[in-house]
Design a protein around this motif. Structure first.
Motif, PDB file in Angstrom:
ATOM      1  N   LEU A 171       0.820  -1.211   0.000  1.00 31.38           N
ATOM      2  CA  LEU A 171       0.000   0.000   0.000  1.00 31.38           C
ATOM      3  C   LEU A 171       0.854   1.262   0.000  1.00 31.38           C
ATOM      4  O   LEU A 171       0.574   2.217  -0.731  1.00 31.38           O
ATOM      5  CB  LEU A 171      -0.932  -0.014   1.209  1.00 31.38           C
ATOM      6  N   VAL A 172       1.901   1.277   0.816  1.00 33.84           N
ATOM      7  CA  VAL A 172       2.762   2.455   0.883  1.00 33.84           C
ATOM      8  C   VAL A 172       3.479   2.675  -0.445  1.00 33.84           C
ATOM      9  O   VAL A 172       3.592   3.805  -0.931  1.00 33.84           O
ATOM     10  CB  VAL A 172       3.774   2.325   2.040  1.00 33.84           C
ATOM     11  N   SER A 173       3.939   1.570  -1.065  1.00 30.78           N
ATOM     12  CA  SER A 173       4.626   1.701  -2.349  1.00 30.78           C
ATOM     13  C   SER A 173       3.682   2.154  -3.455  1.00 30.78           C
ATOM     14  O   SER A 173       4.131   2.687  -4.475  1.00 30.78           O
ATOM     15  CB  SER A 173       5.267   0.362  -2.744  1.00 30.78           C
ATOM     16  N   SER A 174       2.372   1.982  -3.255  1.00 27.61           N
ATOM     17  CA  SER A 174       1.395   2.427  -4.237  1.00 27.61           C
ATOM     18  C   SER A 174       0.930   3.859  -3.983  1.00 27.61           C
ATOM     19  O   SER A 174       0.040   4.353  -4.678  1.00 27.61           O
ATOM     20  CB  SER A 174       0.179   1.489  -4.225  1.00 27.61           C
ATOM     21  N   GLY A 175       1.493   4.509  -2.987  1.00 28.38           N
ATOM     22  CA  GLY A 175       1.155   5.896  -2.708  1.00 28.38           C
ATOM     23  C   GLY A 175       0.014   6.099  -1.738  1.00 28.38           C
ATOM     24  O   GLY A 175      -0.471   7.218  -1.586  1.00 28.38           O
ATOM     25  N   GLU A 176      -0.419   5.037  -1.072  1.00 31.25           N
ATOM     26  CA  GLU A 176      -1.520   5.166  -0.121  1.00 31.25           C
ATOM     27  C   GLU A 176      -1.000   5.623   1.246  1.00 31.25           C
ATOM     28  O   GLU A 176       0.127   5.322   1.631  1.00 31.25           O
ATOM     29  CB  GLU A 176      -2.232   3.817   0.041  1.00 31.25           C
ATOM     30  N   ARG A 177      -1.846   6.370   1.970  1.00 32.46           N
ATOM     31  CA  ARG A 177      -1.574   6.675   3.374  1.00 32.46           C
ATOM     32  C   ARG A 177      -2.220   5.581   4.212  1.00 32.46           C
ATOM     33  O   ARG A 177      -3.404   5.290   4.048  1.00 32.46           O
ATOM     34  CB  ARG A 177      -2.120   8.050   3.756  1.00 32.46           C
ATOM     35  N   VAL A 178      -1.459   5.014   5.126  1.00 30.76           N
ATOM     36  CA  VAL A 178      -1.893   3.813   5.836  1.00 30.76           C
ATOM     37  C   VAL A 178      -1.850   4.038   7.341  1.00 30.76           C
ATOM     38  O   VAL A 178      -0.878   4.584   7.869  1.00 30.76           O
ATOM     39  CB  VAL A 178      -1.005   2.608   5.474  1.00 30.76           C
ATOM     40  N   GLY A 225      -0.431  -6.030 -15.319  1.00 28.74           N
ATOM     41  CA  GLY A 225       0.576  -5.108 -14.817  1.00 28.74           C
ATOM     42  C   GLY A 225       1.153  -5.560 -13.496  1.00 28.74           C
ATOM     43  O   GLY A 225       0.679  -6.515 -12.868  1.00 28.74           O
ATOM     44  N   THR A 226       2.215  -4.870 -13.097  1.00 26.02           N
ATOM     45  CA  THR A 226       2.764  -5.085 -11.768  1.00 26.02           C
ATOM     46  C   THR A 226       1.839  -4.439 -10.747  1.00 26.02           C
ATOM     47  O   THR A 226       0.931  -3.675 -11.096  1.00 26.02           O
ATOM     48  CB  THR A 226       4.156  -4.470 -11.655  1.00 26.02           C
ATOM     49  N   ARG A 227       2.056  -4.732  -9.494  1.00 25.85           N
ATOM     50  CA  ARG A 227       1.196  -4.151  -8.467  1.00 25.85           C
ATOM     51  C   ARG A 227       1.301  -2.623  -8.465  1.00 25.85           C
ATOM     52  O   ARG A 227       0.297  -1.924  -8.302  1.00 25.85           O
ATOM     53  CB  ARG A 227       1.562  -4.720  -7.098  1.00 25.85           C
ATOM     54  N   ALA A 228       2.529  -2.100  -8.662  1.00 27.58           N
ATOM     55  CA  ALA A 228       2.696  -0.648  -8.676  1.00 27.58           C
ATOM     56  C   ALA A 228       2.068  -0.041  -9.934  1.00 27.58           C
ATOM     57  O   ALA A 228       1.411   1.001  -9.879  1.00 27.58           O
ATOM     58  CB  ALA A 228       4.170  -0.287  -8.584  1.00 27.58           C
ATOM     59  N   GLY A 229       2.268  -0.711 -11.076  1.00 29.80           N
ATOM     60  CA  GLY A 229       1.688  -0.204 -12.318  1.00 29.80           C
ATOM     61  C   GLY A 229       0.172  -0.196 -12.272  1.00 29.80           C
ATOM     62  O   GLY A 229      -0.476   0.760 -12.733  1.00 29.80           O
ATOM     63  N   LEU A 230      -0.409  -1.251 -11.712  1.00 28.53           N
ATOM     64  CA  LEU A 230      -1.861  -1.304 -11.612  1.00 28.53           C
ATOM     65  C   LEU A 230      -2.375  -0.251 -10.643  1.00 28.53           C
ATOM     66  O   LEU A 230      -3.426   0.361 -10.872  1.00 28.53           O
ATOM     67  CB  LEU A 230      -2.297  -2.704 -11.170  1.00 28.53           C
ATOM     68  N   ALA A 231      -1.643  -0.035  -9.563  1.00 25.38           N
ATOM     69  CA  ALA A 231      -2.063   0.981  -8.597  1.00 25.38           C
ATOM     70  C   ALA A 231      -2.082   2.365  -9.242  1.00 25.38           C
ATOM     71  O   ALA A 231      -2.997   3.159  -9.008  1.00 25.38           O
ATOM     72  CB  ALA A 231      -1.127   0.959  -7.396  1.00 25.38           C
TER      73      ALA A 231
END
Length: 541
Positions: free
Chosen positions: A8-15, A520-526
């Protein structure tokens, strides 16, 4: 939780993470950038503190709630509490019991149920069969399959990963790459043939295991005493052979003695009969003790469910927990011969194995004798998927020594240890259930949709469909601009209420309501989800 927070953090989310104070990962979760709340039990006040604070038509500060407790009851209780607090909150929860998970949508509404074993098991099966997984799914209005290029029927739709060029797989390589050995997307598979099934031991093998060498030695000594006693009674008691055998057996087995026949016998014959009878009493006690010890030391379910004969070219699964149980089911569905190994005969996978008539060896999988009983020296693959990294490592080392040609896959949580083991020891592949499941959880936070995880080494790709929302950043942009080199690839596009196009024009503008099939990768999909989601005034997490 550690893996999910990382995603989540690597996808830009605040957690915000609610962590048990005794967790050994709590400091690491904080270092990742998440706000950590330490609490042993989740309560309504704690959920409000974490951001579930909807009131009077105002949405919660938190956009989604992820529940990762290993206790299904706790997850359901917390989910119901959160739903009462916010009717529109997205809820993602992990469930061990898939049947209970399927019933939650009617209770919770907008929720996504994640079943870790179902997501992770196919990756282990793919390693065991050396086909890097054959995964079927409905995508872009058609049934497609993902797997190794030599297993997928041509023509291939696209190359998803190049696993042959280097130790680290290259995800979503450019068109024109030789697909031999690569992971591709297609519409069918070639015919596969697997070995004959392995049968459980059954009652014959069970009786043989109970009558071990101790029982045979005691029985042989008793038979010798009966033979000597029969000869003495016949020659000195002047009794016919069959009657003499009956009397001697009665004396040795403590079944009794016919005193009328011995009342006129010589004194030494009477003394010998008493000595033989006392010896028989001791031997019968020993025989009873040995048989009881065999039954207690190797329970009936263990010896009946063992391996019959000398199986070959089968798959040995060490660790029959929830993941191992699902692995057994998939292997049987694929027609693969399999033998299970677990230290406890109460493990969830043991019951599954009995139902599927799969032989099970109960014992420590890191013990050489246990693996020999499972036929590791003649197997084609071994999956070490217990809950312990060290146990799996030891099992893999013993298996490699017994069968250097076997394909070995280990379940390992410690990412650094797994990389060092693969690089320095050459024991085979390693997988992490949390790394396979975490991307699905992180993706579900962004959007509720069906998706499939495709493992490529220790990395993963996700295939899914995404809807372009009105007012999103992607609206009006060319479709080709959404592609990312080695990060995201558009596979097909569907206009609102129109047919699917598997060769969409890259220059055509994206419209609100369009649905795109992507990999896509998890980051690309995010990042794709961020640009296709309607812009909101508050940036919530």
């Amino acid at each position: 939780m550690l893996r999910v927070v990382t995603e989540l953090v690597s996808s830009g989310e605040r957690v915000t993470a609610i962590v048990n104070p005794v967790s050994r990962h709590r400091d690491r979760i904080g270092e990742l950038g998440a706000t950590v709340i330490l609490a042993p039990v989740i309560s309504e006040s704690l959920l409000r503190k974490a951001g579930i604070d909807a009131r009077d038509g105002t949405p919660s500060t938190a956009r989604a709630l992820v529940l990762l407790d290993t206790n299904d009851v706790h997850n359901v209780h917390t989910a119901l509490t959160a739903r009462d607090m916010d009717r529109d909150l997205r809820i993602i929860l992990q469930m061990v019991n898939p049947r209970l998970g399927r019933q939650l949508n009617s209770l919770l509404g907008d929720c996504v149920v994640i079943n870790g074993p179902s997501l992770a098991a196919p990756a282990f099966v793919s390693d065991a069969l050396d086909d890097d997984e054959l995964t079927w799914m409905e995508l872009g209005g058609r049934m497609v399959v993902v797997g190794q290029a030599d297993l997928i029927r041509e023509p291939h739709l696209t190359v998803l990963a190049d696993t042959t060029s280097s130790a680290t797989p290259q995800l979503l390589p450019q068109a024109g790459v030789d697909p031999a050995g690569d992971i591709v997307l297609g519409t069918g598979v070639r015919t596969l043939w697997y070995s004959r099934g392995v049968r459980p031991a059954g009652w014959v093998m069970a009786v043989r295991d109970i009558l071990d060498s101790r029982v045979r030695k005691i029985a042989a000594l008793m038979a010798l005493l009966i033979a000597i006693g029969t000869a003495i009674v016949h020659y000195f008691g002047h009794i016919e052979w069959w009657r003499a055998l009956y009397l001697a057996a009665g004396v040795v087995t403590s079944a009794g003695i016919d005193d009328d026949k011995f009342q006129d016998a010589e004194p030494w014959v009477k003394v010998s009969a008493v000595v033989v009878q006392l010896t028989g009493i001791v031997l019968m006690a020993l025989l009873t003790a040995v048989v009881v010890d065999s039954l207690i030391g190797a329970r009936l379910s263990r010896i009946i469910g063992g391996v019959r004969g000398r199986p070959r070219n089968h798959v040995v699964v060490c660790g029959l927990g929830t993941v191992g149980a699902r692995v057994l089911e998939i292997l049987v569905e694929r027609g693969v011969a399999v033998v299970g190994v677990d230290q406890s005969d109460d493990a969830p996978g043991v019951q599954v194995a009995h139902r599927l008539k799969i032989p099970v060896v109960v014992g420590d999988s890191s013990n050489e004798e246990t693996l020999r009983l499972a036929g590791v020296q003649r197997c084609q693959a071994l999956l070490a998927i217990t809950d312990g990294d060290i146990t799996n490592l030891e099992s893999a080392m013993v298996a490699q020594e017994l069968n250097p040609d076997a394909r070995i896959t280990m379940r390992m949580f410690d990412h650094d240890l797994a990389e060092r083991v693969e690089r320095q020891l050459g024991l085979g592949n390693s997988r992490s259930v949390s790394m396979l499941v975490a991307p699905a959880v992180a993706a579900a936070v962004g959007d509720k949709r069906r998706q499939v995880i495709v493992p490529a080494g220790r990395r993963v790709l996700l295939l899914t469909e995404v809807v372009v929302e009105s007012g999103s950043v992607a609206e009006g942009r060319p479709l080709g601009s959404l592609n990312e080199a080695e990060g995201l690839r558009i596979l097909a596009r569907q206009d609102l209420n129109g047919p699917w196009d598997w060769q969409p024009a890259a220059t055509r503008a994206v419209n609100a309501g369009d649905r795109v099939a992507v990999v896509g990768t998890r980051a690309g999909l995010a990042r794709l989800l961020m640009v296709t989601r309607a812009q909101r005034k508050s940036a919530a997490s």
